[in-house]
Design a protein around this motif. Structure first.
Motif, PDB file in Angstrom:
ATOM      1  N   GLY A  28       0.785  -1.141   0.098  1.00 29.78           N
ATOM      2  CA  GLY A  28       0.038  -0.322  -0.003  1.00 29.78           C
ATOM      3  C   GLY A  28       1.029   1.225   0.188  1.00 29.78           C
ATOM      4  N   GLY A  29       2.270   1.129  -0.466  1.00 30.74           N
ATOM      5  CA  GLY A  29       3.092   2.316  -0.207  1.00 30.74           C
ATOM      6  C   GLY A  29       3.541   2.642   1.035  1.00 30.74           C
ATOM      7  N   PHE A  30       3.354   1.790   2.194  1.00 29.14           N
ATOM      8  CA  PHE A  30       3.673   2.353   3.387  1.00 29.14           C
ATOM      9  C   PHE A  30       5.273   2.741   3.418  1.00 29.14           C
ATOM     10  N   THR A  31       5.463   3.678   3.891  1.00 25.94           N
ATOM     11  CA  THR A  31       7.031   4.181   3.802  1.00 25.94           C
ATOM     12  C   THR A  31       7.790   4.182   5.314  1.00 25.94           C
ATOM     13  N   HIS A  32       6.966   3.982   6.146  1.00 32.11           N
ATOM     14  CA  HIS A  32       7.438   4.273   7.656  1.00 32.11           C
ATOM     15  C   HIS A  32       7.894   3.006   8.504  1.00 32.11           C
ATOM     16  N   GLY A  33       8.351   1.905   7.538  1.00 37.03           N
ATOM     17  CA  GLY A  33       8.799   0.566   8.037  1.00 37.03           C
ATOM     18  C   GLY A  33      10.103   1.025   9.113  1.00 37.03           C
ATOM     19  N   GLY A  34       9.933   0.114  10.106  1.00 40.70           N
ATOM     20  CA  GLY A  34      11.026   0.380  11.192  1.00 40.70           C
ATOM     21  C   GLY A  34      10.665   1.339  12.283  1.00 40.70           C
ATOM     22  N   TRP A  35       9.504   1.634  12.313  1.00 37.37           N
ATOM     23  CA  TRP A  35       9.093   2.941  13.441  1.00 37.37           C
ATOM     24  C   TRP A  35       9.237   2.454  14.823  1.00 37.37           C
ATOM     25  N   THR A  36       9.517   1.227  15.264  1.00 38.12           N
ATOM     26  CA  THR A  36       9.519   0.860  16.583  1.00 38.12           C
ATOM     27  C   THR A  36      11.168   0.971  16.943  1.00 38.12           C
ATOM     28  N   VAL A  37      12.100   0.891  16.185  1.00 38.20           N
ATOM     29  CA  VAL A  37      13.272   0.583  16.412  1.00 38.20           C
ATOM     30  C   VAL A  37      13.779   1.540  17.500  1.00 38.20           C
ATOM     31  N   ASN A  38      13.889   2.782  17.263  1.00 40.26           N
ATOM     32  CA  ASN A  38      14.685   3.828  18.322  1.00 40.26           C
ATOM     33  C   ASN A  38      13.873   3.928  19.503  1.00 40.26           C
ATOM     34  N   TYR A  39      12.722   3.174  19.688  1.00 38.34           N
ATOM     35  CA  TYR A  39      12.447   3.410  21.101  1.00 38.34           C
ATOM     36  C   TYR A  39      12.496   2.277  22.000  1.00 38.34           C
ATOM     37  N   TRP A  40      13.383   1.153  21.539  1.00 37.83           N
ATOM     38  CA  TRP A  40      13.702   0.131  22.505  1.00 37.83           C
ATOM     39  C   TRP A  40      14.483   0.540  23.805  1.00 37.83           C
ATOM     40  N   ASP A  41      14.191  -0.288  24.915  1.00 39.17           N
ATOM     41  CA  ASP A  41      14.829   0.022  25.880  1.00 39.17           C
ATOM     42  C   ASP A  41      14.797  -1.136  26.879  1.00 39.17           C
ATOM     43  N   GLU A  42      15.480  -0.817  28.080  1.00 34.87           N
ATOM     44  CA  GLU A  42      15.267  -2.293  28.849  1.00 34.87           C
ATOM     45  C   GLU A  42      13.742  -2.801  29.508  1.00 34.87           C
ATOM     46  N   PRO A  43      12.926  -1.615  30.036  1.00 30.77           N
ATOM     47  CA  PRO A  43      11.643  -1.881  30.152  1.00 30.77           C
ATOM     48  C   PRO A  43      10.805  -2.933  29.072  1.00 30.77           C
ATOM     49  N   MET A  44      11.064  -2.300  27.983  1.00 34.09           N
ATOM     50  CA  MET A  44      10.355  -2.968  26.741  1.00 34.09           C
ATOM     51  C   MET A  44      10.680  -4.422  26.574  1.00 34.09           C
ATOM     52  N   PHE A 148      -5.148  -9.292  24.923  1.00 32.46           N
ATOM     53  CA  PHE A 148      -4.252  -8.502  24.369  1.00 32.46           C
ATOM     54  C   PHE A 148      -3.115  -7.748  25.219  1.00 32.46           C
ATOM     55  N   ARG A 149      -1.747  -8.067  24.539  1.00 34.11           N
ATOM     56  CA  ARG A 149      -0.692  -7.502  24.919  1.00 34.11           C
ATOM     57  C   ARG A 149      -0.148  -6.530  24.114  1.00 34.11           C
ATOM     58  N   LEU A 150      -0.259  -5.117  24.406  1.00 30.52           N
ATOM     59  CA  LEU A 150      -0.189  -4.102  23.361  1.00 30.52           C
ATOM     60  C   LEU A 150       0.971  -3.247  23.866  1.00 30.52           C
ATOM     61  N   LEU A 151       1.987  -2.785  22.815  1.00 26.56           N
ATOM     62  CA  LEU A 151       2.829  -1.765  23.097  1.00 26.56           C
ATOM     63  C   LEU A 151       2.527  -0.635  22.197  1.00 26.56           C
ATOM     64  N   ILE A 152       2.048   0.522  22.786  1.00 32.12           N
ATOM     65  CA  ILE A 152       1.666   1.511  21.904  1.00 32.12           C
ATOM     66  C   ILE A 152       2.664   2.774  21.901  1.00 32.12           C
ATOM     67  N   PHE A 153       3.060   2.916  20.846  1.00 31.01           N
ATOM     68  CA  PHE A 153       4.307   3.814  20.761  1.00 31.01           C
ATOM     69  C   PHE A 153       3.710   5.509  20.642  1.00 31.01           C
ATOM     70  N   PRO A 154       4.454   6.401  20.966  1.00 30.17           N
ATOM     71  CA  PRO A 154       3.896   7.697  21.045  1.00 30.17           C
ATOM     72  C   PRO A 154       4.228   8.345  19.616  1.00 30.17           C
TER      73      PRO A 154
END
Length: 221
Positions: A28-44, A148-154
């Motif tokens: 569908g032309g999605f251009t934001h692949g990898g949007w979680t990568v820079n949010y990872w930390d120890e609690p996650m 549901f086990r959800l990680l909701i990114f800002p």
């Protein structure tokens, strides 16, 4: 009985497409692949570890299965997630007749809803979904997800594949646990809580303006 547990990464506006990298799913032309990568930390990492700490089998749609099958068997260095995913049974909802090459993979063909309902009635570990946005729409439409086990990114992604589609059945959820990462990711576990209970803040005796508004809404459909 086995529970179906849906674990997913979602943006604030509900998009779950291609969290792991640009080439993962550009459908569908999605251009934001990898949007979680820079949010990872120890609690996650701890939250994800809790998801994988209890016995589970994977329940995947075909596209997510193909993404995983091209990645996890080739991860080196004793990665714990790779070891888990390679070892567990993978149930794959697919209409393709192509062989499933990742070891311990089982195809669910034909009436997938009936197949998953049958699996839920069996003894065994929970059925854990990862990604699989198309399969999730089927599960949601037939009320087959128990947790549901959800990680909701800002962040807001706009167009893209969403967790809750138009076929989702209404229902109440109970928040079991919630945590927040150092990067602002809300990590929550929700259990099913039956039907939605509604109420009203309306006046005991509606005003003439309110009565007129309701009539106008009826006319306008």
């Amino acid at each position: 009985m086995r529970k179906v547990v849906s674990a997913a990464f979602v943006s604030l506006d509900g998009v779950m497409q291609a969290p792991g990298g640009p080439p993962e799913d550009p459908t569908g032309g999605f251009t934001h692949g990898g949007w979680t990568v820079n949010y990872w930390d120890e609690p996650m990492g701890q939250f994800m570890g809790e998801i994988f700490s209890s016995p589970f089998d994977l329940l995947l749609g075909r596209k997510t299965y193909e993404i995983f099958a091209a990645h996890w068997p080739f991860v080196e260095g004793g990665d714990p997630t790779a070891e888990l995913f390679n070892a567990v049974t993978k149930y794959v909802a697919t209409s393709s007749t192509e062989p499933l090459t990742w070891k311990n993979s089982v195809a669910l063909r034909g009436d997938v809803v009936a197949e998953i309902a049958r699996l839920k009635q069996e003894d065994g570990p929970n059925l854990l979904t990862q990604g699989s946005s198309v399969l999730l729409q089927t599960l949601l439409a037939h009320d087959l997800i128990d947790e549901f086990r959800l990680l909701i990114f800002p962040l807001v992604l706009g167009p893209g594949k969403r967790l809750f589609g138009q076929g989702t059945k209404p229902g109440a959820l109970k928040l079991a646990t919630t945590k927040v990462s150092t990067t602002g990711v809300i990590m929550s576990v929700y259990d099913r809580a039956g039907a939605i209970s509604t109420g009203s803040f309306e006046l005991l005796h509606p005003s003439e303006a309110e009565i007129a508004r309701r009539e106008r809404v009826k006319r306008e459909g």
